[in-house]
Write a protein that holds these residues in place. Structure first.
Motif, mmCIF file in Angstrom:
data_model
loop_
_atom_site.group_PDB
_atom_site.id
_atom_site.type_symbol
_atom_site.label_atom_id
_atom_site.label_comp_id
_atom_site.label_asym_id
_atom_site.label_seq_id
_atom_site.Cartn_x
_atom_site.Cartn_y
_atom_site.Cartn_z
ATOM 1 N N ILE A 90 0.833 -1.197 0.000
ATOM 2 C CA ILE A 90 0.000 0.000 0.000
ATOM 3 C C ILE A 90 0.872 1.253 0.000
ATOM 4 C CG2 ILE A 90 -0.321 0.171 2.515
ATOM 5 C CD1 ILE A 90 -3.313 0.776 1.875
ATOM 6 N N ASP A 91 2.004 1.200 0.718
ATOM 7 C CA ASP A 91 2.915 2.339 0.754
ATOM 8 C C ASP A 91 3.680 2.482 -0.564
ATOM 9 O OD1 ASP A 91 2.207 3.012 3.413
ATOM 10 O OD2 ASP A 91 3.584 1.477 4.169
ATOM 11 N N LEU A 92 4.092 1.350 -1.135
ATOM 12 C CA LEU A 92 4.744 1.397 -2.446
ATOM 13 C C LEU A 92 3.824 2.029 -3.484
ATOM 14 C CD1 LEU A 92 6.498 -2.088 -2.777
ATOM 15 C CD2 LEU A 92 7.606 0.142 -2.855
ATOM 16 N N MET A 93 2.583 1.595 -3.508
ATOM 17 C CA MET A 93 1.635 2.101 -4.503
ATOM 18 C C MET A 93 1.391 3.591 -4.293
ATOM 19 S SD MET A 93 -0.252 1.793 -7.151
ATOM 20 C CE MET A 93 -0.421 0.064 -7.483
ATOM 21 N N THR A 94 1.206 3.987 -3.058
ATOM 22 C CA THR A 94 0.913 5.384 -2.767
ATOM 23 C C THR A 94 2.097 6.284 -3.135
ATOM 24 O OG1 THR A 94 -0.584 4.728 -0.989
ATOM 25 C CG2 THR A 94 0.221 6.983 -0.949
ATOM 26 N N LEU A 95 3.303 5.840 -2.817
ATOM 27 C CA LEU A 95 4.477 6.680 -3.053
ATOM 28 C C LEU A 95 5.070 6.541 -4.450
ATOM 29 C CD1 LEU A 95 6.244 6.165 0.385
ATOM 30 C CD2 LEU A 95 5.023 8.198 -0.404
ATOM 31 N N ALA A 96 5.070 5.317 -4.989
ATOM 32 C CA ALA A 96 5.774 5.069 -6.254
ATOM 33 C C ALA A 96 4.849 4.784 -7.434
ATOM 34 C CB ALA A 96 6.744 3.901 -6.079
ATOM 35 N N GLY A 97 3.591 4.508 -7.141
ATOM 36 C CA GLY A 97 2.662 4.217 -8.230
ATOM 37 C C GLY A 97 2.714 2.786 -8.720
ATOM 38 N N PHE A 98 3.407 1.915 -7.992
ATOM 39 C CA PHE A 98 3.436 0.481 -8.298
ATOM 40 C C PHE A 98 3.730 -0.270 -7.016
ATOM 41 C CE2 PHE A 98 7.925 1.269 -8.208
ATOM 42 C CZ PHE A 98 8.508 0.061 -7.848
ATOM 43 N N CYS A 99 3.473 -1.568 -7.039
ATOM 44 C CA CYS A 99 3.761 -2.403 -5.875
ATOM 45 C C CYS A 99 4.186 -3.786 -6.358
ATOM 46 C CB CYS A 99 2.545 -2.486 -4.955
ATOM 47 S SG CYS A 99 1.132 -3.374 -5.665
ATOM 48 N N ARG A 100 4.354 -4.699 -5.436
ATOM 49 C CA ARG A 100 4.757 -6.060 -5.798
ATOM 50 C C ARG A 100 3.738 -6.716 -6.719
ATOM 51 N NH1 ARG A 100 6.002 -5.038 -0.549
ATOM 52 N NH2 ARG A 100 8.157 -5.412 0.119
ATOM 53 N N ASN A 101 2.451 -6.432 -6.508
ATOM 54 C CA ASN A 101 1.428 -7.008 -7.382
ATOM 55 C C ASN A 101 1.576 -6.482 -8.807
ATOM 56 O OD1 ASN A 101 0.314 -8.546 -5.328
ATOM 57 N ND2 ASN A 101 -1.146 -6.977 -4.762
ATOM 58 N N CYS A 102 1.938 -5.206 -8.942
ATOM 59 C CA CYS A 102 2.196 -4.658 -10.279
ATOM 60 C C CYS A 102 3.369 -5.390 -10.916
ATOM 61 C CB CYS A 102 2.514 -3.168 -10.195
ATOM 62 S SG CYS A 102 1.153 -2.143 -9.598
ATOM 63 N N LEU A 103 4.436 -5.593 -10.146
ATOM 64 C CA LEU A 103 5.598 -6.322 -10.677
ATOM 65 C C LEU A 103 5.191 -7.714 -11.147
ATOM 66 C CD1 LEU A 103 8.325 -5.333 -8.072
ATOM 67 C CD2 LEU A 103 8.235 -4.647 -10.473
ATOM 68 N N SER A 104 4.339 -8.384 -10.379
ATOM 69 C CA SER A 104 3.928 -9.736 -10.788
ATOM 70 C C SER A 104 3.072 -9.685 -12.052
ATOM 71 C CB SER A 104 3.189 -10.462 -9.659
ATOM 72 O OG SER A 104 1.940 -9.872 -9.387
ATOM 73 N N ARG A 105 2.258 -8.646 -12.189
ATOM 74 C CA ARG A 105 1.447 -8.490 -13.393
ATOM 75 C C ARG A 105 2.347 -8.220 -14.597
ATOM 76 N NH1 ARG A 105 -1.713 -5.363 -11.095
ATOM 77 N NH2 ARG A 105 -0.907 -3.402 -11.885
ATOM 78 N N TRP A 106 3.364 -7.385 -14.421
ATOM 79 C CA TRP A 106 4.306 -7.096 -15.506
ATOM 80 C C TRP A 106 5.090 -8.347 -15.873
ATOM 81 C CZ3 TRP A 106 6.341 -2.199 -12.589
ATOM 82 C CH2 TRP A 106 5.350 -1.207 -12.620
ATOM 83 N N TYR A 107 5.429 -9.147 -14.876
ATOM 84 C CA TYR A 107 6.135 -10.408 -15.112
ATOM 85 C C TYR A 107 5.253 -11.347 -15.943
ATOM 86 C CZ TYR A 107 9.301 -14.252 -13.788
ATOM 87 O OH TYR A 107 10.195 -15.289 -13.787
ATOM 88 N N GLN A 108 3.992 -11.430 -15.567
ATOM 89 C CA GLN A 108 3.034 -12.263 -16.295
ATOM 90 C C GLN A 108 2.864 -11.758 -17.725
ATOM 91 O OE1 GLN A 108 -0.944 -12.198 -14.639
ATOM 92 N NE2 GLN A 108 -1.448 -14.198 -15.486
#
Length: 110
Positions: A37-55
């Motif tokens: 939640i902090d990654l998304m709020t501050l950086a605009g992405f999070c681990r779930n985004c990374l996994s989606r990009w990986y997929q």
């Protein structure tokens, strides 16, 4: 003239892969306490985004990877296990900030 060296495609790919591995190590081993939640709020992405990009990257190579399999690659374990071990409850203010960041950075970007 730029001082930035140019690389052949193979070298660039290897450098990018090493950079990605360093990021994953940092998020998995050095800073699992940093909440998505902090990654998304501050950086605009999070681990779930990374996994989606990986997929998505796998799909571009013709590789079928489930959401859960992609998340396991990024989290280093099944997602539910990572959540149980590392995720904390977010208060209403963090949840509201996350919704705003998600809407700006993820929603509608498929």
């Amino acid at each position: 003239m730029s001082d930035t060296p140019t690389f052949d495609d193979q070298t660039r790919t290897e450098l990018e892969a090493a950079t990605f591995r360093a990021l994953m190590h940092h998020l998995l081993d050095a800073r699992p306490d940093v909440q998505n939640i902090d990654l998304m709020t501050l950086a605009g992405f999070c681990r779930n985004c990374l996994s989606r990009w990986y997929q998505d990257a796998a799909a571009e190579k013709g590789i079928t990877l489930t959401k859960d399999a992609a998340r396991e690659q990024v989290y280093g374990m099944p997602y539910a296990d990572w959540v149980a071990a590392n995720q904390t409850e977010a208060g209403p203010e963090k949840q509201a900030a996350f919704r705003d960041a998600f809407a700006q950075n993820v929603a509608g970007k498929s």
